[in-house]
Scaffold this active site. Structure first.
Site, short mmCIF file in Angstrom:
data_model
loop_
_atom_site.label_atom_id
_atom_site.label_comp_id
_atom_site.label_asym_id
_atom_site.label_seq_id
_atom_site.Cartn_x
_atom_site.Cartn_y
_atom_site.Cartn_z
N ASP A 23 -7.25 -2.71 0.11
CA ASP A 23 -7.48 -3.62 -1.23
C ASP A 23 -8.60 -2.89 -2.35
O ASP A 23 -8.80 -2.32 -1.68
CB ASP A 23 -8.11 -5.41 -0.52
CG ASP A 23 -8.86 -6.46 -2.40
OD1 ASP A 23 -7.53 -5.36 -3.30
OD2 ASP A 23 -8.47 -7.33 -2.26
N GLY A 24 -7.94 -3.03 -3.50
CA GLY A 24 -9.40 -2.32 -4.42
C GLY A 24 -8.90 -1.03 -5.36
O GLY A 24 -9.72 -0.80 -5.79
N ARG A 27 -9.79 -1.76 -8.61
CA ARG A 27 -10.79 -2.14 -9.28
C ARG A 27 -12.09 -0.71 -9.35
O ARG A 27 -12.78 -0.18 -10.09
CB ARG A 27 -12.24 -3.28 -8.63
CG ARG A 27 -12.01 -4.81 -9.04
CD ARG A 27 -12.82 -5.67 -7.57
NE ARG A 27 -11.73 -5.65 -6.11
CZ ARG A 27 -12.28 -6.12 -5.35
NH1 ARG A 27 -13.14 -5.92 -4.76
NH2 ARG A 27 -10.64 -5.89 -4.50
N ARG A 36 -4.95 0.95 -13.85
CA ARG A 36 -4.63 0.06 -12.80
C ARG A 36 -3.67 1.06 -11.84
O ARG A 36 -3.75 1.30 -10.63
CB ARG A 36 -4.30 -0.92 -12.55
CG ARG A 36 -5.14 -1.72 -12.85
CD ARG A 36 -4.43 -3.92 -13.60
NE ARG A 36 -4.25 -4.22 -11.53
CZ ARG A 36 -5.06 -4.53 -10.30
NH1 ARG A 36 -6.69 -4.99 -11.14
NH2 ARG A 36 -4.90 -5.31 -9.84
N HIS A 40 -3.50 2.39 -7.63
CA HIS A 40 -2.23 2.12 -6.61
C HIS A 40 -1.62 3.93 -6.49
O HIS A 40 -2.26 4.15 -5.21
CB HIS A 40 -1.00 1.49 -7.57
CG HIS A 40 -1.63 0.40 -7.88
ND1 HIS A 40 -1.74 -0.24 -6.93
CD2 HIS A 40 -1.63 -0.95 -8.95
CE1 HIS A 40 -2.41 -1.57 -6.79
NE2 HIS A 40 -2.22 -1.99 -8.83
N LEU A 134 3.30 8.48 16.01
CA LEU A 134 2.22 7.16 15.26
C LEU A 134 3.40 6.20 14.89
O LEU A 134 4.54 6.87 13.84
CB LEU A 134 1.75 7.24 14.50
CG LEU A 134 1.29 6.60 13.23
CD1 LEU A 134 0.15 5.60 14.54
CD2 LEU A 134 0.31 7.36 12.06
C1 FPP Z 1 -4.44 -4.12 -3.81
O1 FPP Z 1 -5.23 -2.97 -4.75
C2 FPP Z 1 -2.87 -2.83 -2.99
C3 FPP Z 1 -1.78 -3.43 -3.63
C4 FPP Z 1 -1.46 -4.69 -3.80
C5 FPP Z 1 -1.52 -2.31 -3.51
C6 FPP Z 1 -0.82 -1.49 -2.11
C7 FPP Z 1 -0.12 0.01 -2.77
C8 FPP Z 1 -0.60 1.50 -2.47
C9 FPP Z 1 -1.89 1.35 -1.86
C10 FPP Z 1 0.06 2.41 -2.72
C11 FPP Z 1 0.99 2.94 -1.63
C12 FPP Z 1 1.04 2.73 -0.80
C13 FPP Z 1 2.05 2.66 0.04
C14 FPP Z 1 2.32 2.57 1.49
C15 FPP Z 1 3.37 4.21 -0.35
P1 FPP Z 1 -5.81 -4.59 -5.69
O2 FPP Z 1 -4.30 -4.07 -6.85
O3 FPP Z 1 -5.38 -6.00 -5.44
O4 FPP Z 1 -7.08 -3.84 -6.64
P2 FPP Z 1 -7.91 -5.50 -6.87
O5 FPP Z 1 -8.30 -6.45 -6.00
O6 FPP Z 1 -9.23 -3.98 -7.00
O7 FPP Z 1 -7.76 -5.73 -8.48
#
Ligand code: FPP
Length: 250
Positions: A23-24, A27, A36, A40, A134
């Site tokens: 998460d995060g 932000r 955003r 990602h 893994l």
């Molecule tokens: C949460 O941050 C993250 C996600 C919803 C997506 C997770 C995806 C990745 C880390 C990209 C790649 C993944 C793989 C497996 C290749 P958020 O958008 O909720 O952040 P926020 O809470 O700060 O808004």
């Protein structure tokens, strides 16, 4: 992926299975004045680093929450940029994962994904199916309640066809119908980004997991932070409902 470094913990204190709520990203991007999607994209680098660290530390199973059932409600532009990112990440990373003996599996309502992504997922799973290093599970379009409902339907169908008696429904029968069937339950759940909640991740499987939360935003998750979580885990006595004395006398 670099060569394994010396393990900082004795084998018995290393979790076999680590699950992560990443998460995060948003932000992190905001704090840098970036869109955003840049968060990602930076998140993918942290994914790569966490896989390397998990393999180096002797963790057998790593499960990542990449996209929840609820994430479909995000703005269309963000959903489509995430989906493109997943396709791109698979295209760029699968050969390297394969070379490093990583076995890749996707769980969730994968039928909800676009055909192109589903095809890439199937190819990645096929390619790495016989790898013995893994075991990496990526949860996509996944929700813990959805998982439990699907398992319940499967159990009900077995009862209806006479293959299972109601009295024989137990933990093991039920768990065998869940998306992570065949994997040990996570020993440790890590969540980045400052929130201390499960957010409909592996509701059944996390029953006895140790939970570790950090304010660090996912794009900044690195080996040093991962080691902090492992260090926390190694100091825990896992009792599974028993008393401390009972555990120590085993
Ligand atoms: C949460 O941050 C993250 C996600 C919803 C997506 C997770 C995806 C990745 C880390 C990209 C790649 C993944 C793989 C497996 C290749 P958020 O958008 O909720 O952040 P926020 O809470 O700060 O808004």
């Amino acid at each position: 992926m670099s060569e394994p470094s010396a393990k900082p913990f004795s084998d018995s204190s290393v979790p076999r299975h680590v699950a992560i709520i990443m998460d995060g990203n948003g932000r992190w991007a905001n704090s840098k004045g970036k869109p955003r999607r840049a968060g990602h994209r930076a998140g993918v680098k942290a994914v790569r680093s966490s896989i390397e660290t998990a393999a180096q530390r002797g963790i057998e199973f790593l499960t990542l929450f990449a996209f929840s059932s609820e994430n479909w409600s995000r703005p269309e532009e963000e959903v489509s940029s995430l989906m493109n990112l997943f396709v791109e990440a698979l295209r760029r990373e699968v050969d390297e994962l394969h070379r490093n003996n990583v076995k890749l599996k996707f769980v969730g309502a994968l039928n909800e994904l676009a055909t192109g992504l589903k095809n890439k997922i199937a190819l990645a799973e096929d390619k790495t199916a016989n790898n013995t290093g893994l075991s990496l599970t990526v949860a996509m379009a996944y929700g813990g309640r959805w998982d439990i409902i699907e398992a319940t339907k499967a159990i009900a169908a077995r009862v209806a066809e006479g293959a299972l008696r109601i009295d024989d429904i137990n933990d093991a029968e039920f768990a065998a119908q869940l998306e992570l069937s065949g994997l040990p339950d996570p020993d440790l759940l890590i969540r980045t980004g400052g929130e201390q909640r499960i957010s409909n991740f592996l509701l059944w499987n996390l029953a006895y997991s140790e939970l570790w939360f950090t304010d660090v935003l996912w794009p900044e998750f690195d080996a040093a932070i991962f080691d902090q979580a492992l260090s926390y885990y190694s100091g825990k006595q896992r009792r599974f409902g028993h008393t401390g004395d009972q555990v120590e006398s085993v």
